[in-house]
Scaffold this active site. Structure first.
Site, PDB file in Angstrom:
ATOM      1  N   HIS A 428       0.840  -1.202   0.000  1.00 34.66           N
ATOM      2  CA  HIS A 428       0.000   0.000   0.000  1.00 34.66           C
ATOM      3  C   HIS A 428       0.873   1.250   0.000  1.00 34.66           C
ATOM      4  O   HIS A 428       1.465   1.618   1.012  1.00 34.66           O
ATOM      5  CB  HIS A 428      -0.930  -0.038   1.223  1.00 34.66           C
ATOM      6  CG  HIS A 428      -1.846   1.137   1.289  1.00 34.66           C
ATOM      7  ND1 HIS A 428      -2.275   1.705   2.470  1.00 34.66           N
ATOM      8  CD2 HIS A 428      -2.415   1.880   0.303  1.00 34.66           C
ATOM      9  CE1 HIS A 428      -3.061   2.726   2.201  1.00 34.66           C
ATOM     10  NE2 HIS A 428      -3.155   2.856   0.900  1.00 34.66           N
ATOM     11  N   GLU A 440       2.908   0.525   3.443  1.00 35.02           N
ATOM     12  CA  GLU A 440       2.304  -0.499   4.299  1.00 35.02           C
ATOM     13  C   GLU A 440       2.414  -1.827   3.556  1.00 35.02           C
ATOM     14  O   GLU A 440       1.946  -1.945   2.412  1.00 35.02           O
ATOM     15  CB  GLU A 440       0.826  -0.191   4.573  1.00 35.02           C
ATOM     16  CG  GLU A 440       0.611   0.758   5.735  1.00 35.02           C
ATOM     17  CD  GLU A 440      -0.870   1.008   6.033  1.00 35.02           C
ATOM     18  OE1 GLU A 440      -1.201   1.180   7.211  1.00 35.02           O
ATOM     19  OE2 GLU A 440      -1.693   1.039   5.100  1.00 35.02           O
TER      20      GLU A 440
END
Ligand code: 3H9
Length: 700
Positions: A428, A440
């Protein structure tokens, strides 16, 4: 383990060698060892001294793990002064990064020679500190006031060649540093060169008005931060006082910074960032997969930015779109971004061209057949993403890592669309993806250890700071943000204005207030997401009627020139206008809310404590591996002030009992639904424990 510092005489030159892996930090043993070396050299027949390091770098600074513990003699200033006081020429031989106290050791030396690839810097400000071993007094004497201020308040290292141009390094060599340093020392002896002591130079002259002006600029650039202001005070002292008196100013300023909560927060962040790279329970010897060719699916803003990351790191990238038009737009965005990089002096025209050429556009999945990693970055639609993964399962070679850049969707459901869920992971990125540091890394239930380990290593290669998250709606960052955003919108409808909310949060230290963030991201994003949900799942309507009304009027945010604010089309300056106020007041009236004055402290507490409360749930559920990972997510992905140490560290500084008390007050005022205290918060507050104590033994 042998002593970290040794002393030898090589062809009549005393050589002090430091060998304290990984970065030759100035631990107590290293400081003592250097001092012993200097004392030995003072009494032996050596004609000059070279200070050099083993391993990958010259000394990278004071040992940060010793900060906050009782100081042990000798202190670094004493060591540096002893180096400078020696009656034989001392040459510092710099490779890797000479940073902080390490560079101060070099500045105390009479001459400095560096490898061309080396960098030097005084990054103490990034730890909420200032150079405390004479750096604030010696740097301006050598490089002038302006260069010293820039070096120390930015904390950014500079290449050896720039340091040479600034007068901070005397000689730069391409290779063979050890031999060159010995030869330099011998040359100095043969010439009868003086022991050039920087402390004996007169104060560095400067127009006194420069300091007040510099402080004003810092107030904008580094709002609310102590160390940069104190650095200016020290350099001002260096411009007017003899060295010993200037050093007293430096010492007092250093001690004030060291004792400040800001430095505690920044030191916490230094270790949190490195800790985040470690994965609990994962064998360090886990073999890694090779990644040289990367596919990116979707050439929108996100996909284009993601593709640039890999190309910048030297990898071949295939950027896939559904048709030539969409692909053309994506490649144009990339070209524009690189042109911007050239304009800002970040890269040369040739570098930009070579990097761009590593990105090949395609509309054919067959081009991804031999990709080592594919990152899907299409819009947030689970069905679409599952279709894409089914397709990837068909075309990609065995062992390829299949990643989704989803912000909210269930990575396990996406993985289940393939016959190889162990190869599927979430990566992410944050927008703009070629700039934002946070990544992430979302570990699905089936994600293989080597896939996870490879992605963590890869993150470093593309200069991101990775944080592992488990699977949940919004992962760590956006799951918490929902609560922060809800409280911001509730403050708005209850009586605050976009300006009062943003000012309160920015004064507190957030890089950007939430209302400007909403406008920047586009109010239509949340609107569309809500439209896709049945009304009973949309949450508290008081928190979204205002943005919905604005969207329905065509005020989508900055991109349409108006959202919560209106924007100047040329300068992007923003202001709150009567139309926006009318929308807010009308919506409040329709919901029967009597608007009231809301002060800054209520705004800050509601927004920050709602973040913390959800963060507590995230650590307790094991979605984040440790509380400090959440701090890394918020500082690097959401503009949370690093000097407050991230939301979870901040909770400990406030005291969990106090946080719990405020959360309970808000629950009593605003209801259980939004403010039920997290069970872990309630428990730790009751036990009088901090989150840091709990994190050291989460099973307790
Ligand atoms: C100072 O000097 C004050 C003085 O002016 C005054 C005193 C009176 N201490 O970053 P990496 C560890 S303030 C202790 O992953 P890289 C780090 O935790 C200091 N440990 O490697 C990690 O441990 P682990 C001013 C340190 O190659 C390991 O080394 N200096 C220190 O990506 C590898 O680190 C600074 O602020 C330290 N000083 O980057 C420089 N530095 O493996 C801080 C590193 O257990 N350091 N460690 O996680 C850096 O910027 C980077 O570490 C460096 C290497 C660029 C050197």
């Amino acid at each position: 383990m042998g002593a970290p510092v040794s002393y030898d005489v090589v062809d009549g030159i005393g050589v002090i060698s430091i060998d304290n892996p990984p970065v030759n930090a100035l631990s107590h043993a290293v400081r003592s060892g250097i001092l012993d070396g200097i004392r030995t050299a003072a009494d032996d027949a050596s004609a000059a001294v070279v200070i050099r390091c083993e391993g990958r770098t010259f000394i990278a600074g004071a040992d940060i793990t010793e900060f906050g513990k009782p100081p042990k003699d000798p202190w670094l200033p004493e060591v540096v002064d002893a180096i400078e006081a020696l009656d034989k020429p001392v040459v510092a031989a710099i490779h890797g990064t000479a940073l902080g106290g390490g560079f101060e050791v070099a500045l105390g030396s009479h001459y400095r020679i560096a490898l061309k690839s080396a960098k030097v810097g005084l990054p103490e400000v990034k730890l909420g500190l200032l150079p405390g071993a004479g750096g604030t007094q010696r740097t301006p004497r050598l490089a002038g006031v302006q260069a010293a201020l820039d070096l120390m308040t930015s904390g950014a290292p500079i290449p050896a060649s720039s340091a040479e141009a600034a007068g901070l390094v005397d000689r730069v060599v391409d290779d063979g540093l050890d031999a060159a340093a010995l030869a330099y020392a011998r040359e100095l002896v043969d010439e009868g060169a003086a022991c050039r002591r920087t402390s004996e130079l007169p104060p560095s002259s400067a127009d006194p008005s420069i300091f007040a002006e510099y402080k004003r600029q810092l107030e904008r650039r580094a709002h609310g931060q102590l160390a940069p202001q104190k650095i200016v005070d020290c350099v001002e002292a260096a411009s007017r006082l003899p060295f010993p008196e200037g050093s007293i100013v430096e010492r007092e300023a250093f001690m004030a910074c060291m004792a400040s909560p800001q430095s505690a927060g920044l030191r916490h962040m230094f270790f949190a960032e490195r800790e985040a790279a470690k994965i609990n329970g994962l064998d360090k010897s886990t073999p890694l997969r090779e990644v040289a060719k990367v596919g990116v699916i979707g050439a929108g803003t996100m996909g284009s930015g993601i593709a640039m990351n890999f190309a910048n790191a030297g990898m071949q990238v295939y950027l896939l779109e559904v048709n030539d038009d969409a692909l053309g737009r994506g490649l144009e965005t990339i070209a524009k971004n690189y042109a911007g990089g050239v304009k800002r002096g970040k890269m040369s025209e040739e570098q930009a061209l070579a990097t761009r050429e590593r990105i090949t556009g395609t509309t054919d999945y067959a081009d991804l057949a031999d990709a080592d990693l594919v990152v899907e970055a299409v819009f947030e639609d689970l069905g679409l993403k599952q279709d894409i993964f089914e397709r990837l399962d068909e075309v990609c070679k065995p062992g390829a890592i299949l990643a989704t850049n989803t912000s909210y969707q269930d990575v396990n459901k996406i993985a289940a669309a393939t016959s190889r869920p162990a190869d599927v992971i979430g990566l992410h990125f944050f927008s703009p993806a070629h700039i934002m540091k946070l990544l992430e890394v979302v570990r699905g239930d089936a994600t293989a250890d080597d896939v996870l380990a490879t992605c963590m290593k890869l993150a470093k290669a593309i200069r991101k700071i990775p944080v592992v998250s488990g699977v949940c709606y919004g992962f760590i960052g956006n799951r918490m943000l929902q609560h922060y955003g809800r409280e911001a919108n509730l403050c708005l409808i209850e009586g605050a204005t976009p300006e009062t909310i943003d000012t309160a949060m920015q004064q507190w230290g957030m890089a950007m207030g939430p209302m400007r963030v909403f406008d920047l991201a586009g109010l239509d994003v949340g609107y569309k997401a809500r439209q896709g949900l049945p009304p009973e799942e949309r949450g508290d309507p008081r928190a979204f009627v205002i943005p919905d009304a604005l969207v329905e009027m065509g005020r989508l945010g900055q991109k349409t020139g108006a959202g919560l604010y209106t924007y100047d089309p040329d300068t992007r300056d923003y202001r709150f206008d009567a139309e926006s106020l009318e929308v807010i007041e009308t919506q409040a009236k329709e919901l029967g809310i009597e608007r009231r004055e809301i002060d800054a402290s209520e705004i800050v507490d509601r927004l920050i404590f709602s973040l913390i409360n959800e963060g507590m749930r995230i650590v307790e559920e094991g979605i984040a591996q440790r509380p400090s990972d959440i701090d890394v997510v918020y500082v690097y992905g959401y503009g949370f002030p690093a000097w407050r140490g991230g939301p979870m560290f901040y909770a400990d500084t406030v005291g969990l009992d106090e946080v719990y008390k405020r959360v309970c007050e808000f629950r009593d005022r605003f209801g259980e639904e939004n403010w039920a205290p997290a069970p872990l918060l309630e428990r730790l507050a009751g036990e009088g424990r901090s989150l840091a104590e709990w994190a050291s033994d989460p099973s307790s």
